[in-house]
Write a protein that holds these residues in place. Structure first.
Motif, PDB file in Angstrom:
ATOM      1  N   ASP A   1      -4.308   6.944   4.930  1.00 33.06           N
ATOM      2  CA  ASP A   1      -3.330   6.283   5.788  1.00 33.06           C
ATOM      3  C   ASP A   1      -3.484   6.744   7.236  1.00 33.06           C
ATOM      4  N   VAL A   2      -3.746   8.053   7.410  1.00 33.37           N
ATOM      5  CA  VAL A   2      -3.807   8.650   8.755  1.00 33.37           C
ATOM      6  C   VAL A   2      -5.009   9.592   8.822  1.00 33.37           C
ATOM      7  N   VAL A   3      -5.680   9.617   9.960  1.00 29.53           N
ATOM      8  CA  VAL A   3      -6.715  10.617  10.188  1.00 29.53           C
ATOM      9  C   VAL A   3      -6.345  11.418  11.425  1.00 29.53           C
ATOM     10  N   PHE A   4      -6.335  12.743  11.266  1.00 32.07           N
ATOM     11  CA  PHE A   4      -6.118  13.653  12.391  1.00 32.07           C
ATOM     12  C   PHE A   4      -7.500  13.966  12.956  1.00 32.07           C
ATOM     13  N   LEU A   5      -7.800  13.419  14.121  1.00 32.71           N
ATOM     14  CA  LEU A   5      -9.171  13.343  14.618  1.00 32.71           C
ATOM     15  C   LEU A   5      -9.353  14.129  15.913  1.00 32.71           C
ATOM     16  N   ASP A   6     -10.232  15.121  15.859  1.00 31.63           N
ATOM     17  CA  ASP A   6     -10.569  15.889  17.057  1.00 31.63           C
ATOM     18  C   ASP A   6     -11.332  14.984  18.018  1.00 31.63           C
ATOM     19  N   VAL A   7     -11.027  15.073  19.295  1.00 28.68           N
ATOM     20  CA  VAL A   7     -11.718  14.260  20.288  1.00 28.68           C
ATOM     21  C   VAL A   7     -13.064  14.864  20.628  1.00 28.68           C
ATOM     22  N   GLN A   8     -13.099  16.173  20.845  1.00 30.48           N
ATOM     23  CA  GLN A   8     -14.303  16.831  21.346  1.00 30.48           C
ATOM     24  C   GLN A   8     -15.060  17.507  20.219  1.00 30.48           C
ATOM     25  N   MET A   9     -16.104  16.809  19.728  1.00 31.58           N
ATOM     26  CA  MET A   9     -16.973  17.360  18.698  1.00 31.58           C
ATOM     27  C   MET A   9     -18.411  17.131  19.126  1.00 31.58           C
ATOM     28  N   PRO A  10     -19.312  18.062  18.803  1.00 25.83           N
ATOM     29  CA  PRO A  10     -20.720  17.847  19.148  1.00 25.83           C
ATOM     30  C   PRO A  10     -21.282  16.646  18.391  1.00 25.83           C
ATOM     31  N   GLY A  11     -22.224  15.956  19.022  1.00 27.92           N
ATOM     32  CA  GLY A  11     -22.801  14.776  18.395  1.00 27.92           C
ATOM     33  C   GLY A  11     -21.865  13.590  18.528  1.00 27.92           C
ATOM     34  N   LEU A  12     -21.366  13.105  17.403  1.00 30.55           N
ATOM     35  CA  LEU A  12     -20.463  11.960  17.379  1.00 30.55           C
ATOM     36  C   LEU A  12     -19.037  12.448  17.581  1.00 30.55           C
ATOM     37  N   ASP A  13     -18.452  12.181  18.754  1.00 32.46           N
ATOM     38  CA  ASP A  13     -17.100  12.669  19.029  1.00 32.46           C
ATOM     39  C   ASP A  13     -16.052  11.730  18.439  1.00 32.46           C
ATOM     40  N   GLY A  14     -14.781  12.035  18.694  1.00 30.64           N
ATOM     41  CA  GLY A  14     -13.702  11.250  18.098  1.00 30.64           C
ATOM     42  C   GLY A  14     -13.737   9.785  18.471  1.00 30.64           C
ATOM     43  N   PHE A  15     -14.048   9.487  19.727  1.00 23.80           N
ATOM     44  CA  PHE A  15     -14.132   8.091  20.151  1.00 23.80           C
ATOM     45  C   PHE A  15     -15.321   7.406  19.486  1.00 23.80           C
ATOM     46  N   GLY A  16     -16.413   8.160  19.321  1.00 24.88           N
ATOM     47  CA  GLY A  16     -17.577   7.603  18.642  1.00 24.88           C
ATOM     48  C   GLY A  16     -17.287   7.258  17.197  1.00 24.88           C
ATOM     49  N   VAL A  17     -16.448   8.066  16.548  1.00 24.62           N
ATOM     50  CA  VAL A  17     -16.045   7.785  15.168  1.00 24.62           C
ATOM     51  C   VAL A  17     -15.343   6.427  15.091  1.00 24.62           C
ATOM     52  N   LEU A  18     -14.414   6.195  16.007  1.00 26.89           N
ATOM     53  CA  LEU A  18     -13.682   4.925  15.993  1.00 26.89           C
ATOM     54  C   LEU A  18     -14.617   3.749  16.215  1.00 26.89           C
ATOM     55  N   LYS A  19     -15.575   3.926  17.103  1.00 22.81           N
ATOM     56  CA  LYS A  19     -16.527   2.841  17.362  1.00 22.81           C
ATOM     57  C   LYS A  19     -17.366   2.554  16.120  1.00 22.81           C
ATOM     58  N   LYS A  20     -17.791   3.618  15.421  1.00 23.06           N
ATOM     59  CA  LYS A  20     -18.560   3.428  14.183  1.00 23.06           C
ATOM     60  C   LYS A  20     -17.743   2.668  13.140  1.00 23.06           C
ATOM     61  N   LEU A  21     -16.462   3.015  13.023  1.00 24.45           N
ATOM     62  CA  LEU A  21     -15.598   2.324  12.062  1.00 24.45           C
ATOM     63  C   LEU A  21     -15.508   0.848  12.388  1.00 24.45           C
ATOM     64  N   LEU A  22     -15.371   0.544  13.683  1.00 24.14           N
ATOM     65  CA  LEU A  22     -15.304  -0.858  14.104  1.00 24.14           C
ATOM     66  C   LEU A  22     -16.621  -1.573  13.838  1.00 24.14           C
ATOM     67  N   ASP A  23     -17.733  -0.925  14.197  1.00 20.10           N
ATOM     68  CA  ASP A  23     -19.049  -1.549  14.024  1.00 20.10           C
ATOM     69  C   ASP A  23     -19.336  -1.846  12.557  1.00 20.10           C
ATOM     70  N   ARG A  24     -18.918  -0.935  11.665  1.00 14.99           N
ATOM     71  CA  ARG A  24     -19.210  -1.094  10.243  1.00 14.99           C
ATOM     72  C   ARG A  24     -18.104  -1.828   9.499  1.00 14.99           C
ATOM     73  N   LYS A  25     -17.097  -2.272  10.255  1.00 15.84           N
ATOM     74  CA  LYS A  25     -15.963  -3.009   9.673  1.00 15.84           C
ATOM     75  C   LYS A  25     -15.290  -2.223   8.542  1.00 15.84           C
ATOM     76  N   ILE A  26     -15.172  -0.917   8.743  1.00 18.48           N
ATOM     77  CA  ILE A  26     -14.454  -0.054   7.803  1.00 18.48           C
ATOM     78  C   ILE A  26     -12.970  -0.087   8.167  1.00 18.48           C
ATOM     79  N   GLN A  27     -12.132  -0.135   7.164  1.00 17.29           N
ATOM     80  CA  GLN A  27     -10.690  -0.197   7.392  1.00 17.29           C
ATOM     81  C   GLN A  27     -10.237   0.939   8.302  1.00 17.29           C
ATOM     82  N   MET A  28      -9.569   0.560   9.393  1.00 14.62           N
ATOM     83  CA  MET A  28      -9.155   1.545  10.398  1.00 14.62           C
ATOM     84  C   MET A  28      -7.839   2.203   9.991  1.00 14.62           C
ATOM     85  N   PRO A  29      -7.831   3.524   9.804  1.00 21.01           N
ATOM     86  CA  PRO A  29      -6.565   4.208   9.510  1.00 21.01           C
ATOM     87  C   PRO A  29      -5.742   4.372  10.784  1.00 21.01           C
ATOM     88  N   GLN A  30      -4.511   4.800  10.646  1.00 21.83           N
ATOM     89  CA  GLN A  30      -3.763   5.238  11.809  1.00 21.83           C
ATOM     90  C   GLN A  30      -4.407   6.523  12.320  1.00 21.83           C
TER      91      GLN A  30
END
Length: 265
Positions: free
Chosen positions: A50-79
């Motif tokens: 239902d919810v993901v507690f997501l760190d913004v600053q991570m090496p490699g794929l950061d928090g914003f990159g995670v959201l973009k990947k979810l959108l690109d792969r059409k994976i259900q977006m949690p809160q």
């Protein structure tokens, strides 16, 4: 009924601290933890939290990159609840598509407020403007990337208001800064005054990150002005500064690892 959640953060202590606070608060079932952005995408795809507690600053794929990947792969977006130490864009982004944001080190009362917001959001009707909100989030991600490429001018000076005067203080002379009821106080060997900044994160952006450290949610310290590390209760520590009052500053549980790394404890 509790909502399900994932915790994604590259710092083990931060993950443990947040899980501890969530479990103490109740109303949340933590399904698992991830240590980086790649793991985050797979965990979200598998568990559908239902919810993901997501760190913004991570090496490699950061928090914003995670959201973009979810959108690109059409994976259900949690809160999404963003976790950040200094990133002002995470604070802006929560207004677009996230439930809330949490500043590190985590605070129990603030986590409780976030749980209440998440519960309210999950029980509310689905928003028809969801796609527009995601588009706006992507625009913020692009702004973040552009801002990261823009060099910031650091004068080495900080303005401190003291006795109706605006003093230019050399940052190396700052012992520590604290925040209480929205007011930031700055302390040097000779000056006690207030900053015009609204948050410690905003003040930190003016300072050298190799010199200053967020030891506690309410305190920012100059590493060079730590006089003594004082063992405290239950494997915790306090810092005794070299200001005239020998101020003692607590080290949060989430920052204990960083303290040990700094001084080889």
């Amino acid at each position: 009924m509790p909502f399900t959640a994932l915790i994604i953060d590259d710092e083990a202590l931060a993950r443990q601290e947040l899980q501890y606070l969530l479990e103490r608060a109740g109303g949340v079932e933590v399904l698992g933890q991830g240590t980086n952005g790649i793991e985050a995408v797979e965990l979200i795809r598998t568990h559908k939290p239902d919810v993901v507690f997501l760190d913004v600053q991570m090496p490699g794929l950061d928090g914003f990159g995670v959201l973009k990947k979810l959108l690109d792969r059409k994976i259900q977006m949690p809160q999404v609840v963003f976790a950040t130490a200094f990133n002002q864009y995470a604070v802006r982004a929560f207004e677009v598509n996230a439930v809330d944001y949490l500043l590190k080190p985590f605070d129990r009362k603030r986590v409780m407020q976030t749980i209440e917001k998440a519960t309210a959001r999950l029980s509310a009707p689905a928003e028809s403007a969801g796609d527009a909100r995601l588009d706006a989030l992507l625009r913020l991600m692009e702004e973040q990337a552009q801002a990261a490429q823009t060099p910031k001018v650091n004068t080495g000076k900080v303005i401190v208001r003291a006795q109706s005067r605006l003093l230019l203080v050399d940052q190396k002379d700052i012992c520590f800064a604290s925040i209480e009821e929205g007011t930031i106080s700055v302390f040097t060997q000779t000056v006690e005054g207030h900053s015009n900044c609204r948050t410690l994160e905003e003040l930190m952006e003016q300072l050298n990150p190799e010199m200053f450290w967020r030891a506690h949610r309410s305190f920012l310290v100059n590493i060079q002005h730590i006089r003594e590390v004082v063992p405290w209760f239950k494997s915790s520590y306090q810092l005794r500064m070299d200001d005239p009052k020998r101020t003692e500053i607590p080290v949060s549980r989430a920052q204990t690892k960083r303290l040990r790394e700094l001084f080889n404890l």
